[in-house]
Design a protein around this motif. Structure first.
Motif, PDB file in Angstrom:
ATOM      1  N   ARG A  61      10.778   7.194  -3.994  1.00  0.00           N
ATOM      2  CA  ARG A  61      10.211   7.750  -5.187  1.00  0.00           C
ATOM      3  C   ARG A  61      10.509   7.004  -6.568  1.00  0.00           C
ATOM      4  O   ARG A  61       9.494   6.481  -7.544  1.00  0.00           O
ATOM      5  CB  ARG A  61      10.686   9.124  -5.338  1.00  0.00           C
ATOM      6  N   ASP A  62      11.833   6.490  -6.690  1.00  0.00           N
ATOM      7  CA  ASP A  62      12.286   5.516  -7.558  1.00  0.00           C
ATOM      8  C   ASP A  62      11.208   4.454  -7.613  1.00  0.00           C
ATOM      9  O   ASP A  62      11.098   3.790  -8.870  1.00  0.00           O
ATOM     10  CB  ASP A  62      13.597   5.408  -7.472  1.00  0.00           C
ATOM     11  N   GLU A 101       1.428   3.240  -2.835  1.00  0.00           N
ATOM     12  CA  GLU A 101       1.884   3.946  -1.716  1.00  0.00           C
ATOM     13  C   GLU A 101       2.909   3.490  -1.078  1.00  0.00           C
ATOM     14  O   GLU A 101       3.309   2.135  -1.383  1.00  0.00           O
ATOM     15  CB  GLU A 101       0.575   4.160  -0.819  1.00  0.00           C
ATOM     16  N   VAL A 102       3.641   4.009  -0.285  1.00  0.00           N
ATOM     17  CA  VAL A 102       4.792   3.513   0.459  1.00  0.00           C
ATOM     18  C   VAL A 102       4.816   3.678   2.001  1.00  0.00           C
ATOM     19  O   VAL A 102       4.250   4.681   2.401  1.00  0.00           O
ATOM     20  CB  VAL A 102       6.024   4.248  -0.060  1.00  0.00           C
ATOM     21  N   THR A 108      -3.054  -3.287  -7.431  1.00  0.00           N
ATOM     22  CA  THR A 108      -2.533  -2.046  -6.605  1.00  0.00           C
ATOM     23  C   THR A 108      -1.573  -2.424  -5.474  1.00  0.00           C
ATOM     24  O   THR A 108      -1.724  -3.261  -4.933  1.00  0.00           O
ATOM     25  CB  THR A 108      -4.009  -1.330  -6.039  1.00  0.00           C
ATOM     26  N   LEU A 109      -0.607  -1.320  -5.237  1.00  0.00           N
ATOM     27  CA  LEU A 109       0.584  -2.112  -4.728  1.00  0.00           C
ATOM     28  C   LEU A 109       0.692  -0.917  -3.423  1.00  0.00           C
ATOM     29  O   LEU A 109       0.610   0.177  -3.288  1.00  0.00           O
ATOM     30  CB  LEU A 109       1.932  -1.845  -5.153  1.00  0.00           C
ATOM     31  N   VAL A 110       1.086  -1.754  -1.889  1.00  0.00           N
ATOM     32  CA  VAL A 110       1.554  -1.135  -0.615  1.00  0.00           C
ATOM     33  C   VAL A 110       2.949  -1.385  -0.878  1.00  0.00           C
ATOM     34  O   VAL A 110       3.295  -2.884  -0.368  1.00  0.00           O
ATOM     35  CB  VAL A 110       0.780  -1.297   0.311  1.00  0.00           C
ATOM     36  N   LEU A 111       3.867  -0.456  -1.080  1.00  0.00           N
ATOM     37  CA  LEU A 111       5.350  -1.055  -0.950  1.00  0.00           C
ATOM     38  C   LEU A 111       5.647  -0.469   0.639  1.00  0.00           C
ATOM     39  O   LEU A 111       4.942   0.041   1.368  1.00  0.00           O
ATOM     40  CB  LEU A 111       6.141   0.006  -1.770  1.00  0.00           C
ATOM     41  N   HIS A 112       6.657  -1.206   0.887  1.00  0.00           N
ATOM     42  CA  HIS A 112       7.181  -0.855   2.290  1.00  0.00           C
ATOM     43  C   HIS A 112       8.856  -1.082   2.333  1.00  0.00           C
ATOM     44  O   HIS A 112       9.413  -1.929   1.573  1.00  0.00           O
ATOM     45  CB  HIS A 112       6.789  -1.919   3.116  1.00  0.00           C
ATOM     46  N   GLY A 113       9.301  -0.151   3.316  1.00  0.00           N
ATOM     47  CA  GLY A 113      10.909  -0.420   3.446  1.00  0.00           C
ATOM     48  C   GLY A 113      11.246   1.001   4.138  1.00  0.00           C
ATOM     49  O   GLY A 113      10.793   1.859   4.320  1.00  0.00           O
ATOM     50  N   GLY A 130       9.728  -4.865   2.450  1.00  0.00           N
ATOM     51  CA  GLY A 130      11.000  -4.892   1.919  1.00  0.00           C
ATOM     52  C   GLY A 130      11.020  -4.765   0.460  1.00  0.00           C
ATOM     53  O   GLY A 130      11.834  -5.460  -0.328  1.00  0.00           O
ATOM     54  N   SER A 131      10.172  -4.006  -0.111  1.00  0.00           N
ATOM     55  CA  SER A 131      10.018  -3.987  -1.555  1.00  0.00           C
ATOM     56  C   SER A 131      10.430  -2.415  -2.181  1.00  0.00           C
ATOM     57  O   SER A 131       9.814  -2.308  -3.248  1.00  0.00           O
ATOM     58  CB  SER A 131       8.458  -3.848  -1.914  1.00  0.00           C
ATOM     59  N   LEU A 132      11.480  -1.705  -1.710  1.00  0.00           N
ATOM     60  CA  LEU A 132      11.951  -0.616  -2.313  1.00  0.00           C
ATOM     61  C   LEU A 132      13.163  -0.985  -3.180  1.00  0.00           C
ATOM     62  O   LEU A 132      13.786  -0.034  -4.015  1.00  0.00           O
ATOM     63  CB  LEU A 132      12.404   0.399  -1.347  1.00  0.00           C
TER      64      LEU A 132
END
Length: 269
Positions: A47-48, A62-63, A34-39, A15-17
């Motif tokens: 992208r933002d 990455e997402v 280093t991040l793995v985003l999710h949402g 839930g990080s967008l």
């Protein structure tokens, strides 16, 4: 806190967008993660979010877009996350909310809230913690809520899920308390329990109260919070994020199993 304290670490934030999750991801990136985003969101929002995290200083991002309502999707999320490299930090932030009296709460809504707010965290933790323990360092930080410590009307599934998150975190903290060492950083599991926090979800309530009272925004916030949050100040997402990054430092190796309220005195009453 010194800069780049988490260089070389890798984090997944669900839930990080946007909102608190994005603030946490930015702060972790600022500290060298280093991040793995999710949402689940539009391509533009994704992208933002990536751009914001990279601008903060993350070496890479990455997402992933798996739907946490589905346990099999959570499994795939973790497989995708762990396929490329180990995971050092897991932040379970994803959540949904719906308010209605208990007698009127749809059963399907109960199922969705429990799945996203609690069951998904169970699955991410059971898949992430063993590999953290093998390497001697790991941080699981579950974004619960003040409603994991006290109840409110019309929030039965949300309160049930957040109380469950607190209990689940304590069990995991006990099971992994002796993993690693002071030198490696250990493996800890903690909850953060925010009270009123300035996110888009509360803006309509602030606007409605300001219109009702005929006042400005700050006066409306104080009136909105006066019954629950004695400070009469909201928290900012960036303030929650700073607590998360501090819990990730090696110095926090013995801070585990806690549920930390950031609630302006709400639960002290």
């Amino acid at each position: 806190m010194s800069e780049k304290t988490l260089t070389g670490r890798r984090a997944l934030v669900t839930g990080s967008l946007q909102g608190i999750g994005l603030a946490i991801a930015r702060e972790l990136g600022r500290q060298g993660c280093t991040l793995v985003l999710h949402g689940l969101a539009s391509d533009t929002l994704a992208r933002d979010a990536c751009a914001a995290v990279l601008e903060a200083g993350a070496p890479a991002v990455e997402v992933l877009t798996h739907n946490l309502r589905d346990a099999s999707q959570v499994q795939l999320l973790m497989e995708a996350t762990l396929a490329t490299s180990p995971l050092d930090i897991l932040v379970n932030n994803a959540g949904i909310q719906h308010t209605a009296p208990l007698a009127d709460m749809p059963r399907a809504t109960w199922d969705d809230i429990i799945a996203i707010n609690l069951s998904a965290a169970f699955d991410t933790m059971r898949l992430a913690l063993p590999q953290m323990a093998r390497r001697g360092y790991g941080r699981v930080i579950n974004i619960a809520s003040v409603h994991g410590l006290v109840a409110s009307v019309h929030k039965a599934p949300y309160v049930a899920a957040k109380f469950g998150m607190v209990g689940l975190s304590r069990v995991a903290a006990l099971e992994y308390a002796n993993a690693g060492s002071r030198e490696s950083g250990g493996v800890t599991v903690n909850c953060i329990c925010p009270g009123w926090t300035e996110t888009a979800i509360i803006q309509p309530q602030i606007d409605a109260r300001a219109q009702q009272l005929g006042t400005g925004r700050e006066a409306a916030i104080r009136d909105l919070l006066k019954e629950k949050q004695p400070s009469q100040r909201t928290s900012l997402p960036d303030e929650i994020a700073r607590v998360v990054t501090w819990l990730c430092e090696p110095a926090a190796h013995n801070l585990t199993g806690v549920s930390l309220p950031i609630d302006g005195g709400w639960t002290a009453q």
